[in-house]
Design a protein around this motif. Sequence first.
Motif, PDB file in Angstrom:
ATOM      1  N   ALA A 157      40.753  27.994  69.604  1.00 26.69           N
ATOM      2  CA  ALA A 157      41.214  26.861  68.813  1.00 26.69           C
ATOM      3  C   ALA A 157      40.887  25.395  69.149  1.00 26.69           C
ATOM      4  CB  ALA A 157      42.936  26.897  69.069  1.00 26.69           C
ATOM      5  N   ASP A 158      40.149  25.110  70.004  1.00 23.72           N
ATOM      6  CA  ASP A 158      39.865  23.710  70.139  1.00 23.72           C
ATOM      7  C   ASP A 158      38.342  23.755  70.417  1.00 23.72           C
ATOM      8  OD1 ASP A 158      40.470  21.076  70.686  1.00 23.72           O
ATOM      9  OD2 ASP A 158      40.884  21.407  72.871  1.00 23.72           O
ATOM     10  N   PRO A 159      37.561  23.483  69.282  1.00 24.32           N
ATOM     11  CA  PRO A 159      35.941  23.669  69.594  1.00 24.32           C
ATOM     12  C   PRO A 159      35.411  21.960  69.303  1.00 24.32           C
ATOM     13  CG  PRO A 159      36.665  24.318  67.173  1.00 24.32           C
ATOM     14  CD  PRO A 159      37.728  24.345  68.200  1.00 24.32           C
ATOM     15  N   HIS A 160      36.123  21.337  69.832  1.00 26.39           N
ATOM     16  CA  HIS A 160      35.617  20.033  69.877  1.00 26.39           C
ATOM     17  C   HIS A 160      34.160  19.700  70.655  1.00 26.39           C
ATOM     18  CE1 HIS A 160      36.643  18.609  73.917  1.00 26.39           C
ATOM     19  NE2 HIS A 160      38.080  19.073  74.056  1.00 26.39           N
ATOM     20  N   PRO A 161      33.437  18.473  70.260  1.00 26.10           N
ATOM     21  CA  PRO A 161      32.182  18.247  70.935  1.00 26.10           C
ATOM     22  C   PRO A 161      32.149  18.481  72.518  1.00 26.10           C
ATOM     23  CG  PRO A 161      32.641  16.577  69.267  1.00 26.10           C
ATOM     24  CD  PRO A 161      33.891  17.277  69.442  1.00 26.10           C
ATOM     25  N   GLY A 162      33.341  18.318  73.189  1.00 29.06           N
ATOM     26  CA  GLY A 162      33.259  18.462  74.620  1.00 29.06           C
ATOM     27  C   GLY A 162      33.336  19.804  75.076  1.00 29.06           C
ATOM     28  N   ASN A 163      33.516  20.624  74.309  1.00 33.04           N
ATOM     29  CA  ASN A 163      33.853  22.111  74.831  1.00 33.04           C
ATOM     30  C   ASN A 163      32.728  23.156  73.971  1.00 33.04           C
ATOM     31  OD1 ASN A 163      36.127  21.738  75.914  1.00 33.04           O
ATOM     32  ND2 ASN A 163      37.470  22.280  74.528  1.00 33.04           N
ATOM     33  N   LEU A 164      31.787  22.523  73.485  1.00 33.68           N
ATOM     34  CA  LEU A 164      30.628  23.380  73.029  1.00 33.68           C
ATOM     35  C   LEU A 164      29.305  22.673  73.772  1.00 33.68           C
ATOM     36  CD1 LEU A 164      31.573  23.086  69.145  1.00 33.68           C
ATOM     37  CD2 LEU A 164      31.790  25.055  70.671  1.00 33.68           C
ATOM     38  N   PHE A 165      28.742  23.573  74.499  1.00 33.82           N
ATOM     39  CA  PHE A 165      27.689  23.038  75.359  1.00 33.82           C
ATOM     40  C   PHE A 165      26.484  23.851  75.064  1.00 33.82           C
ATOM     41  CE2 PHE A 165      30.025  20.471  77.795  1.00 33.82           C
ATOM     42  CZ  PHE A 165      29.395  20.241  79.173  1.00 33.82           C
ATOM     43  N   TYR A 166      25.411  23.141  74.830  1.00 31.38           N
ATOM     44  CA  TYR A 166      24.028  23.488  74.625  1.00 31.38           C
ATOM     45  C   TYR A 166      23.226  23.634  75.913  1.00 31.38           C
ATOM     46  CZ  TYR A 166      19.406  23.744  72.612  1.00 31.38           C
ATOM     47  OH  TYR A 166      18.043  24.460  72.207  1.00 31.38           O
ATOM     48  N   LEU A 167      23.010  24.882  76.305  1.00 33.24           N
ATOM     49  CA  LEU A 167      22.556  25.246  77.626  1.00 33.24           C
ATOM     50  C   LEU A 167      21.069  25.002  77.918  1.00 33.24           C
ATOM     51  CD1 LEU A 167      24.595  28.400  78.655  1.00 33.24           C
ATOM     52  CD2 LEU A 167      25.214  26.155  78.817  1.00 33.24           C
ATOM     53  N   ASP A 168      20.532  24.528  79.234  1.00 37.93           N
ATOM     54  CA  ASP A 168      18.892  24.454  79.479  1.00 37.93           C
ATOM     55  C   ASP A 168      18.236  25.562  78.932  1.00 37.93           C
ATOM     56  OD1 ASP A 168      20.022  22.328  80.586  1.00 37.93           O
ATOM     57  OD2 ASP A 168      19.708  22.899  82.684  1.00 37.93           O
ATOM     58  N   ASP A 169      18.662  26.758  78.666  1.00 31.36           N
ATOM     59  CA  ASP A 169      17.868  27.859  78.314  1.00 31.36           C
ATOM     60  C   ASP A 169      18.181  28.182  76.595  1.00 31.36           C
ATOM     61  OD1 ASP A 169      20.371  28.670  78.118  1.00 31.36           O
ATOM     62  OD2 ASP A 169      20.183  30.546  79.679  1.00 31.36           O
ATOM     63  N   GLY A 170      18.857  27.096  76.068  1.00 33.28           N
ATOM     64  CA  GLY A 170      18.775  27.246  74.671  1.00 33.28           C
ATOM     65  C   GLY A 170      20.069  27.941  74.005  1.00 33.28           C
ATOM     66  N   ARG A 171      20.901  28.642  74.897  1.00 33.11           N
ATOM     67  CA  ARG A 171      22.131  29.343  74.468  1.00 33.11           C
ATOM     68  C   ARG A 171      23.130  28.224  74.171  1.00 33.11           C
ATOM     69  NH1 ARG A 171      23.463  33.285  78.992  1.00 33.11           N
ATOM     70  NH2 ARG A 171      22.776  31.517  80.279  1.00 33.11           N
ATOM     71  N   ILE A 172      24.303  28.715  73.523  1.00 37.83           N
ATOM     72  CA  ILE A 172      25.517  27.882  73.237  1.00 37.83           C
ATOM     73  C   ILE A 172      26.705  28.409  74.004  1.00 37.83           C
ATOM     74  CG2 ILE A 172      27.165  27.227  71.210  1.00 37.83           C
ATOM     75  CD1 ILE A 172      24.170  25.951  70.934  1.00 37.83           C
ATOM     76  N   ALA A 173      27.416  27.680  74.746  1.00 42.26           N
ATOM     77  CA  ALA A 173      28.487  28.101  75.681  1.00 42.26           C
ATOM     78  C   ALA A 173      29.796  27.431  74.981  1.00 42.26           C
ATOM     79  CB  ALA A 173      28.143  27.330  77.004  1.00 42.26           C
ATOM     80  N   LEU A 174      30.862  28.336  75.031  1.00 48.74           N
ATOM     81  CA  LEU A 174      31.981  27.907  74.658  1.00 48.74           C
ATOM     82  C   LEU A 174      32.861  27.633  76.198  1.00 48.74           C
ATOM     83  CD1 LEU A 174      30.964  29.113  72.135  1.00 48.74           C
ATOM     84  CD2 LEU A 174      33.574  30.303  71.531  1.00 48.74           C
ATOM     85  N   LEU A 175      33.461  26.592  76.068  1.00 53.27           N
ATOM     86  CA  LEU A 175      34.166  26.174  77.500  1.00 53.27           C
ATOM     87  C   LEU A 175      35.531  25.846  77.043  1.00 53.27           C
ATOM     88  CD1 LEU A 175      31.509  23.509  79.116  1.00 53.27           C
ATOM     89  CD2 LEU A 175      31.765  26.319  79.349  1.00 53.27           C
ATOM     90  N   ASP A 176      36.521  25.915  78.196  1.00 52.05           N
ATOM     91  CA  ASP A 176      37.780  25.354  78.079  1.00 52.05           C
ATOM     92  C   ASP A 176      38.510  26.254  77.180  1.00 52.05           C
ATOM     93  OD1 ASP A 176      40.264  24.200  78.484  1.00 52.05           O
ATOM     94  OD2 ASP A 176      39.676  22.452  77.850  1.00 52.05           O
ATOM     95  N   CYS A 177      38.793  27.441  77.652  1.00 58.68           N
ATOM     96  CA  CYS A 177      39.435  28.476  76.579  1.00 58.68           C
ATOM     97  C   CYS A 177      40.871  28.494  76.518  1.00 58.68           C
ATOM     98  CB  CYS A 177      38.957  29.898  76.692  1.00 58.68           C
ATOM     99  SG  CYS A 177      36.924  29.980  76.772  1.00 58.68           S
ATOM    100  N   GLY A 178      41.548  27.702  76.961  1.00 61.20           N
ATOM    101  CA  GLY A 178      43.200  27.542  77.472  1.00 61.20           C
ATOM    102  C   GLY A 178      43.789  27.356  76.245  1.00 61.20           C
ATOM    103  N   MET A 179      43.137  27.004  75.063  1.00 62.72           N
ATOM    104  CA  MET A 179      44.064  26.913  73.759  1.00 62.72           C
ATOM    105  C   MET A 179      43.382  28.002  72.763  1.00 62.72           C
ATOM    106  SD  MET A 179      44.821  23.654  71.101  1.00 62.72           S
ATOM    107  CE  MET A 179      45.572  22.553  72.433  1.00 62.72           C
TER     108      MET A 179
END
Length: 549
Positions: free
Chosen positions: A283-305
Motif C-alpha cells: 500500500a506504500d509504493p512511493h519512490p523510496g520503496n521501489l528499487f531498480y536493482l543492478d541486474d535490471g530487476r525491480i524490487a518492492l521494499l518496506d512491506c509493513g503497510m
Amino acid sequence: MFSLTKNTGRQGEIIEVVFRNGWDYMRGLLTGGKAGEPRLPSPEVLCNILIELGPVYVKLGQLLSTRPDILSAKYIDKLTDLQANVPPVPWSEVELQLQKELKQPIEAIFARVDTQAVAAGSIGQVHRAALRNGREVALKVQRPGIEVVVSQDIALIKGLAELVSLTEFGKDFDIVALADEFTTALKAELDFTTEAQYTNQLRRNLSKTGWFDPKRVVVPEVYWEVTTPKVLTIEWLDGVPLLDSELAKSGREEKFAKQRQEVTTLLFRAFLQQIYLDGFFHADPHPGNLFYLDDGRIALLDCGMVGRLDPRSQQILTEMLLAVVDLDAQRCSQLTLELAESGQPQSLERLESDFDRMLRKYHNLSIAQINFSEVFYEVLQLSRNNSIRLPSSMGLYAKALANLEGVARSFDPEVNFLDEVKPLMTDLFRRQLLGENPLQTALRTALDLKSLSLRSPRQFELLLDRLSSETLKWNFTIKELDPLRRSLDDSANRLSFSILVGSLIMGAAIISSGAQTSQLSLVSNILFAVATLLGLWLVVSILKSGRLR
C-alpha cells in the motif's frame, strides 16, 4: 477526559508544541476547553507539529495519509512525504537490543555488522550485515524504549478522540473507532514479525503469475531464524531507488525509451495483480520503496503497510474504472453506494449531479491526459461530502494507485494508465467471473441450478396454496412512513384531549346550572379547573410544536 490526565509530562510537551505552532483548536482541547467542531491547521503547520511531537506522531501522520476518505488531497500530499527527523540510535544501544532479542552473542550469528546505520526511521533503523554463511542482509532493529513512548501517546490519542467524538465531525466519522484503528496499526508496527509475514505473502503471491515474468520482480527473502518482534532480518538487495536510476535520468533518449516502457509495464502489472487478483497489495509504493536493482530487476521494499480487498470490492472497483472511462455519472453513483459501509446520501439526485459535474471536467480530455488516481481521490471526496462512509481499504487503494501512477509518470512521462490496463481486462473479467478454476466454478453453478430446479416446483405450489387460501401476507417498508404515523398519532391524541376538555366543560356547566347543594357546586368548580388546565396544556403543546398553522 481521564485518559488525558494520565501523562501530564507528555501532555505538557504536546501543549508547548501546539502553542508554538499556533493550533488554537487543539490548544483549547488540551487545556480543558469545549470540544467544538474540529479546525485543522494548514497542512504545513500540521506536518511541523507532528515532526516536533516525535516518532509516534510522525507515524500517525503517515497512517493518516492513507485516509483520503477523511482528509482532503492537500493534506494527503503533505502527510505522504512526512518523514521523522530522528538521528540514529548509538550502536552501543543497538548492540544491547540485538543481544537481548537474539539471546546469543552477535558474533555467533553475524560475520559482520556495520555499526553505521544505513537508514533511521520513527520506529527502527537499518544496518547492513552478513550472516555466518556469507549472505548479505538488511538488519532492521527497533529503537530501544520506543514501546513506552508509544503506549503513552496512544493513551493521549484515545483521550483526544473521546473529546472530538462529542462533535458532529466525530460522530460522522466515528472518531473513536478511527483512533482505535490507528492505535492498533501503531502497535502492529512494533511487532516486526507482522511485517515479515506481509513480506512473505507478497513474495509468494508475485512468484506465481501469468501477467509478467515473476523473475523480474523481487520481494526480499525473510530470514526467520534471525527475526523477532524487535529485529527483522531480510535479504540485502543492491540497487538504487527507481527514480534515481540511469533509466529515469536518461530523459527522452530514444535508445532507453523501449526499456523504460518495459519497466513501467512490469511495475503496473505487478501492482494490478496485487490489487485486482490477489486482493493483498503493497500500500506504500512511493519512490523510496521501489528499487531498480543492478541486474535490471525491480524490487518492492518496506512491506509493513498493506491493503486488503475482498472479491466483491475488487469487482466493484473494476467496474468503477470502466464507468470513469465512459464518464457515466449514474453508474459511478450506484457503484459508490454498493461500496459504502454505512450512510446514505441525503439526495441521490445530488450525488449523481456531483459525479456528473466532476466527470464533466474530463469530457474534452483524451484518456492519456486523465489522472486516474486523482479521479479516485475525487470519488472519496464526493462520498465524504454526501455523508457516505467507505471502507478504510478504499483509502489505501487510492493511495497505492496515486503513488504508483505518480512514480510511473515521473519515470516515463509517456505512460498511459489505461493502455497498461486494457490488455489485462479480458483476463481480469474472466478470472472474476470464473475464478482461478473455471471447471470448479462451473460445477458449483450446476449444483446451485440443480438445487434451484428441485426446490422451485415446491415453492411455487406453496405460493399457489397461500393465494387460494388467502393466507398470503405482504410486508412493505415505506420510506418516511414513520414520521407520518407519528404525526397522525399526535393529531389523534390532541383531538381526544379536545373532546375530553369539551365534555368536562359541558358536564361542569350542566351540574352548575342545577346545583342545589354546596357539594355539587364544588364538583362543578373542580371540573372547570381540570378542563382549564388540560386546555392550557393542549394550547402550549401545539404552540411548542410550531404547527399552529
